[in-house]
Design a protein around this motif. Structure first.
Motif, short mmCIF file in Angstrom:
data_model
loop_
_atom_site.label_atom_id
_atom_site.label_comp_id
_atom_site.label_asym_id
_atom_site.label_seq_id
_atom_site.Cartn_x
_atom_site.Cartn_y
_atom_site.Cartn_z
N SER A 1 0.82 -1.31 -0.02
CA SER A 1 0.04 0.05 -0.02
C SER A 1 1.00 1.31 0.00
O SER A 1 0.69 2.11 0.89
N PRO A 2 1.60 1.29 -0.95
CA PRO A 2 2.48 2.39 -0.96
C PRO A 2 2.18 3.99 -0.98
O PRO A 2 2.34 4.81 -0.32
N LEU A 3 1.04 4.06 -1.81
CA LEU A 3 0.31 5.42 -1.87
C LEU A 3 -0.14 5.89 -0.55
O LEU A 3 -0.06 6.83 -0.42
N SER A 4 -0.92 4.77 -0.10
CA SER A 4 -1.45 5.21 1.05
C SER A 4 -0.61 5.51 2.37
O SER A 4 -0.65 6.68 3.03
N GLU B 1 -4.72 1.50 -6.99
CA GLU B 1 -4.90 1.62 -5.74
C GLU B 1 -5.65 2.65 -5.16
O GLU B 1 -6.25 2.56 -4.28
N ARG B 2 -5.29 4.08 -5.81
CA ARG B 2 -6.41 5.01 -5.27
C ARG B 2 -7.84 4.47 -5.33
O ARG B 2 -8.65 4.94 -4.70
N SER C 1 -9.20 1.75 -5.00
CA SER C 1 -9.66 0.71 -3.88
C SER C 1 -8.92 1.26 -2.54
O SER C 1 -9.16 0.35 -1.57
N MET C 2 -8.35 2.48 -2.48
CA MET C 2 -7.78 2.87 -1.14
C MET C 2 -9.12 3.49 -0.10
O MET C 2 -9.84 4.04 -0.75
N SER C 3 -8.88 2.74 1.06
CA SER C 3 -9.73 3.30 2.09
C SER C 3 -9.38 4.37 2.88
O SER C 3 -7.88 4.63 3.02
N ILE C 4 -10.36 5.52 3.12
CA ILE C 4 -9.81 6.41 4.02
C ILE C 4 -10.28 6.28 5.58
O ILE C 4 -11.31 6.05 5.73
N VAL C 5 -9.45 6.53 6.51
CA VAL C 5 -9.58 6.31 7.83
C VAL C 5 -10.15 7.57 8.43
O VAL C 5 -9.46 8.57 8.40
N MET C 6 -11.38 7.62 8.68
CA MET C 6 -11.91 8.93 9.23
C MET C 6 -11.67 9.05 10.63
O MET C 6 -11.75 8.14 11.58
N THR C 7 -11.20 10.10 11.22
CA THR C 7 -10.92 10.28 12.64
C THR C 7 -11.61 11.59 13.10
O THR C 7 -12.27 12.47 12.23
N VAL C 8 -11.72 11.70 14.43
CA VAL C 8 -12.28 12.70 14.86
C VAL C 8 -11.40 14.25 14.61
O VAL C 8 -12.20 15.37 14.04
N ASP C 9 -10.27 14.37 14.34
CA ASP C 9 -9.39 15.35 13.93
C ASP C 9 -9.54 15.20 12.28
O ASP C 9 -9.12 14.23 11.89
N PRO C 10 -9.93 16.12 11.80
CA PRO C 10 -9.96 16.24 10.28
C PRO C 10 -8.60 15.66 9.53
O PRO C 10 -8.73 15.19 8.48
#
Length: 939
Positions: A184-187, A662-663, A665-674
């Motif tokens: 997962s190099p791009l992420s 990869e982009r 299928s890449m998942s984004i981890v949402m956090t409290v801090d944007p």
């Protein structure tokens, strides 16, 4: 500092559709832009910076810019400001170690503008709040492909995002390959950049293709140049040596991942790095043969390029140099030649290269002529004649069919790979139409041969220089061979004497002699099987020199250079017209766009292929409606040059394809801090402070853990890793130690190279002595590289005998010097760390149950009692240099620093001037040190 809002109505220089689309995209959101090389990355960056510069009241910081890029950005911003008449534009301010001090930097930051700051200065200014991260409008990061987790730039971005949640962050890169290596190099890269969006712009992007493939396409003519038979033979032989070397590497290192170790991958530029990276963790365990083959691969791969770019004489001279460099050193009694020199293909390389320069088979042999005499061949590079034909074709076009007037200058631009090739082309173009005079003036001259360009004079001159060099080289080699033979004879006599004492008869084997008995007679093999060095006979050299003696035509081509008083210069000198110029230039990355804009060529000759420059020509032609460009593209058909060009295009296309997948299928981890950043103080308060007795509750006055770090240590990745563990980093100018963990623990960090140099100059002993004077628990940290072997064997000679070590007879062995250090300082604790990651864990463990260090006390340690902390504002590097001089002591260096401005002033002071500052004895020592060479010359 106010944050920029809407885009400002400024004039931009982005004529193409994809450039305008990308600019608007960057103005609206934060992202990392990965652009194909040659599509104008720096033009996009400068226009983006100008849009913020024209708005005023912004503080923009550029991270990761090189010196040449700073020059480009500064010129572009000045041009944009002049064209758009932006009154608020301030241009670029470069901050490095050669410019402003602490006070000046603080004032500049307060005034705002665009700053390009070196990473080491920027991270210190951010940590010390000299530059408040909250006041920064935004960061522009160049070379985003270099941002790894341990890099200083990643440290800067982390500090910036922790204290500034609203400022923008935009990253740029034109190298997609690093974004495709690993899991997962791009992420992973985007996590290091603290960004959530990646914008990919390959050459096959719809917007890019439509912008460059419209009506304004450049006319490109491909010319496939066939190699000579000799060049083909040499290339095939080198490829065979490379293939055998890779096979030997695979056979000797079966436990590694070697799917990419093949002949196709060997043509890649980073193949050497890839092989070394896989072998370095076990470098101390691999055999000498494997290490030698790894080094040989670098040499062989360079020869693949040299056979196409070097002329025949220069290539032969290079082979002679390589052979000498890979021969056993004088005094060596063992065979240390490279394995590839034992192959038959290596024999073919040397023999064929020599036949390109001179031959032992003359065209016609009379009865009185020596059959074995050498005759010059002087094979010319095929591209030379094609280049001359292209230049003649351009002249015919300009004469018979002059093009319509446009904004082009009409000049000819020749692009090649390096400066050496530029020099070679320049010499050939100057002399290509000069013909040698026929010995028989009445002989008929072939009309085609009369107009055919030739480089015979240039090749003759180089052969003469080569023969002179070879004569000197033979003398040096004979002296080295005599020393080597003497050492072998002495070693053999010792073995014979030992065998005689032991009652055993000496063996009747012939002694190994490098070069054999006929080393100076002809090219052949030694008794060990390697290639013997070849030296021409004096008579052969005389015959060759007679064949290539300087003719009248050649003498006229090189007139004596005399001084010109430049009287009446206007009558004799004038500027060339641009249409009469032939500009030879080497590929220079983004700077080539400046060359195209300044030269405005109508004809471009690509002497060697370069995919990025082809795109720059496409962008240049598509950006100017009134400029016509005709491109001649030269390449050797079926050569390594062609394969490298095609493979580079294919690798870039594959890299972008992987990134697009990869982009998607890449998942984004949402956090409290944007931004996904956690406040270090909150993280600290949520954990149990194990340093407090019991560990069950937190004290009301508990503080986050901190470490005082010397500012010179920010060259390493350790401060960044400590900061990543929620440890507060306090940068200071320390005199004693590199890291102050607690009031009692002081750590001096040494990498392997620094450790070796510290032992050589004795600096480590004085540092250890100073640490014991001010701290109860001084420690020496020996830190290895994460991806290299965790052992001292590659850096030390293990043949030393530890039992024979004494103060007067110290072995060069690194382990022996460590033993002497521990004997001198028995209480010194030595920490062995395999990587900066492990060092961060060790430091965190050492701080358990300990008090926090006092930065002021850490700075004052090692200073005189009457010296103030503010005195540390002086630059430490000149002080460190001055402290090495004889007569300069820690007691008197303060007086020198306060009373003088720089080292030059100290060096020019007399003994009487130095006496009030340091005393008579020290004054004489200092004055003698700086004036020693002058006194010796006077004597």
């Amino acid at each position: 500092m106010a944050t920029s809002t809407a885009p400002q109505p400024v004039k931009l220089s982005l004529p193409l559709e994809y450039q305008q689309t990308l600019f608007q995209e960057l103005r609206s959101e934060d992202e990392v832009v990965i652009l194909a090389r040659g599509l104008g990355l720096m033009r996009l960056v400068t226009n983006l910076l100008h849009s913020y510069d024209a708005a005023g009241n912004n503080l923009i910081v550029i991270v990761g810019a090189e010196d040449r890029e700073n020059g480009w950005i500064g010129e572009s911003l000045a041009e944009h400001a002049a064209i758009s008449a932006a009154p608020k534009a301030r241009g670029l301010t470069v901050v490095n170690t050669d410019t402003q001090n602490v006070g000046a930097r603080e004032k500049m930051y307060a005034g705002g503008g665009i700053f390009s700051i070196t990473s080491r200065i920027l991270v210190v200014d951010l940590l010390t709040s000299l530059l408040d991260p909250a006041t920064i409008t935004g960061l522009v990061v160049l070379h985003a492909d270099r941002i790894v987790a341990t890099s200083l730039e990643a440290f800067i971005l982390r500090v910036y995002r922790q204290k500034n949640k609203t400022g923008f962050l935009k990253a740029f890169s034109d190298n997609p390959d690093p974004f495709t290596i690993g899991f997962s190099p791009l992420s992973t890269m985007m996590r290091n950049l603290f960004l959530k969006k990646a914008s990919l712009w390959p050459r096959f992007h719809v917007s890019v293709a439509s912008s460059l493939e419209g009506k304004k396409k450049a006319e490109v003519i491909e010319l496939e140049v066939p190699m000579t038979e000799y060049m083909t033979d040499i290339q095939n032989a080198i490829m065979e040596c490379v293939e055998v070397s890779i096979h030997e590497l695979k056979k000797g290192n079966s436990g590694l991942e070697m799917d990419d170790w093949n002949l196709d991958s060997a043509l890649m530029k980073n193949f050497d790095t890839m092989v070394r990276r896989q072998l370095e963790p076990n470098w101390h365990r691999i055999s000498w043969k494997t290490r030698q083959i790894v080094n040989d691969l670098t040499v062989l791969r360079s020869l693949l390029n040299n056979v196409l770019t070097y002329d025949a004489v220069s290539f032969l001279q290079l082979l002679d140099t390589i052979h000498a460099a890979h021969s056993p050193p004088p005094g060596s009694t063992r065979q240390t030649q490279s394995p590839w020199l034992f192959l038959d293909a290596a024999q073919a390389i040397f023999d064929t290269a020599r036949r390109r320069v001179y031959s032992a088979s003359p065209k016609s042999i009379s009865q009185n002529e020596n059959i074995d005499a050498l005759r010059p061949v002087l094979e010319e590079l095929p591209k030379w004649k094609i280049l001359a034909e292209v230049l003649e074709e351009i002249d015919r076009d300009l004469y018979f069919a002059p093009p319509s007037r446009d904004d082009s200058n009409g000049s000819i631009l020749i692009m090649c790979s390096n400066v050496d090739t530029c020099r070679q082309i320049r010499d050939y173009v100057q002399i290509m139409h000069v013909k040698p005079k026929k010995e028989d003036e009445n002989a008929e001259v072939d009309p085609e041969e009369a107009h055919k360009p030739s480089a015979i004079f240039m090749m003759r001159r180089r052969l003469r220089n080569y023969l002179k060099w070879k004569r000197q080289f033979a003398q040096v080699n004979s002296n080295l061979f005599a020393e080597n033979q003497k050492a072998i004879n002495s070693a053999t006599d010792a073995r014979l004497a030992q065998n005689s004492r032991g009652g055993k008869a000496p063996s009747n084997k012939r002694r190994r002699v490098r070069g054999g008995g006929n080393a100076g007679m002809a090219m052949g093999r030694t008794e060990t099987g390697s290639i013997a060095q070849f030296f021409e006979k004096p008579s052969e050299v005389a015959d060759l020199m007679a064949e290539i003696q300087i003719t009248e035509e050649e003498a006229r081509q090189k007139e004596d250079i005399i001084g010109d008083p430049l009287d009446d210069m206007e009558d004799y000198f004038q500027l060339y017209e641009m249409q009469d110029l032939v500009v030879v230039h080497a590929y220079d990355g983004d700077q080539d766009e400046h060359v195209l804009e300044e030269v405005k060529p109508r004809y471009i000759i690509m002497y060697e292929p370069d995919a990025a420059f082809i795109r720059r020509v496409e962008v240049y032609r598509s950006s100017h409606n009134d400029r016509n460009v005709k491109v001649f593209f030269l390449y050797y058909g079926g050569s390594v040059e062609e394969q490298r060009y095609l493979s580079s295009v294919r690798r870039e296309k594959d890299a972008f394809t992987k990134l697009i997948k990869e982009r998607a299928s890449m998942s984004i981890v949402m956090t409290v801090d944007p931004h996904g950043i956690e406040d270090p103080e909150e993280a600290f308060l949520r954990t149990v402070n194990t340093r407090i007795a019991g560990g069950g509750r937190l004290a009301a006055t508990a503080q986050p853990p901190r470490v005082v770090v010397d500012v010179r240590e920010f060259r390493s990745s350790l401060p960044s890793l400590l900061h990543g563990r929620s440890i507060v980093i306090v940068p200071c100018m320390l005199t004693v130690g590199d890291y102050i963990l607690t009031p009692n623990i002081c750590v001096e960090r040494k990498s392997i190279n620094d450790l070796i140099s510290s032992f050589k100059d004795g600096r480590l002993f004085s540092q250890a002595e100073t640490m014991f004077q001010h701290y109860k628990n001084p420690m020496l940290l020996i830190e290895f590289d994460q991806n290299k072997s965790f052992t001292l064997e590659p850096f030390a000679d293990l043949s030393g005998n530890l039992s024979s070590i004494s103060a007067s007879n110290v072995s060069s062995d690194l382990q022996s010097k460590l033993v002497l250090l521990t004997l001198a300082f028995p209480k010194l604790r030595i920490i062995w760390s395999s990587s900066p990651y492990q060092t961060a864990e060790i430091f965190e463990a050492l701080k358990t149950h300990e008090d926090e260090p006092d930065p002021i006390a850490a700075v004052q340690a090692g200073l005189d009692k009457d010296m103030k902390v503010e005195d540390q504002a002086f630059n430490r590097e000149p002080q460190d240099m001055l402290a090495i001089a004889p007569g300069v002591t820690p007691q008197n260096i303060k007086n020198i620093v306060l009373e003088t401005e720089n080292i030059r002033e100290v060096a020019n002071m007399t003994t009487e001037e130095l006496d009030p500052l340091v005393g008579k004895i020290s004054a004489r020592a200092i004055h003698g040190f700086f004036n020693r060479n002058v006194m010796d010359e006077d004597d």
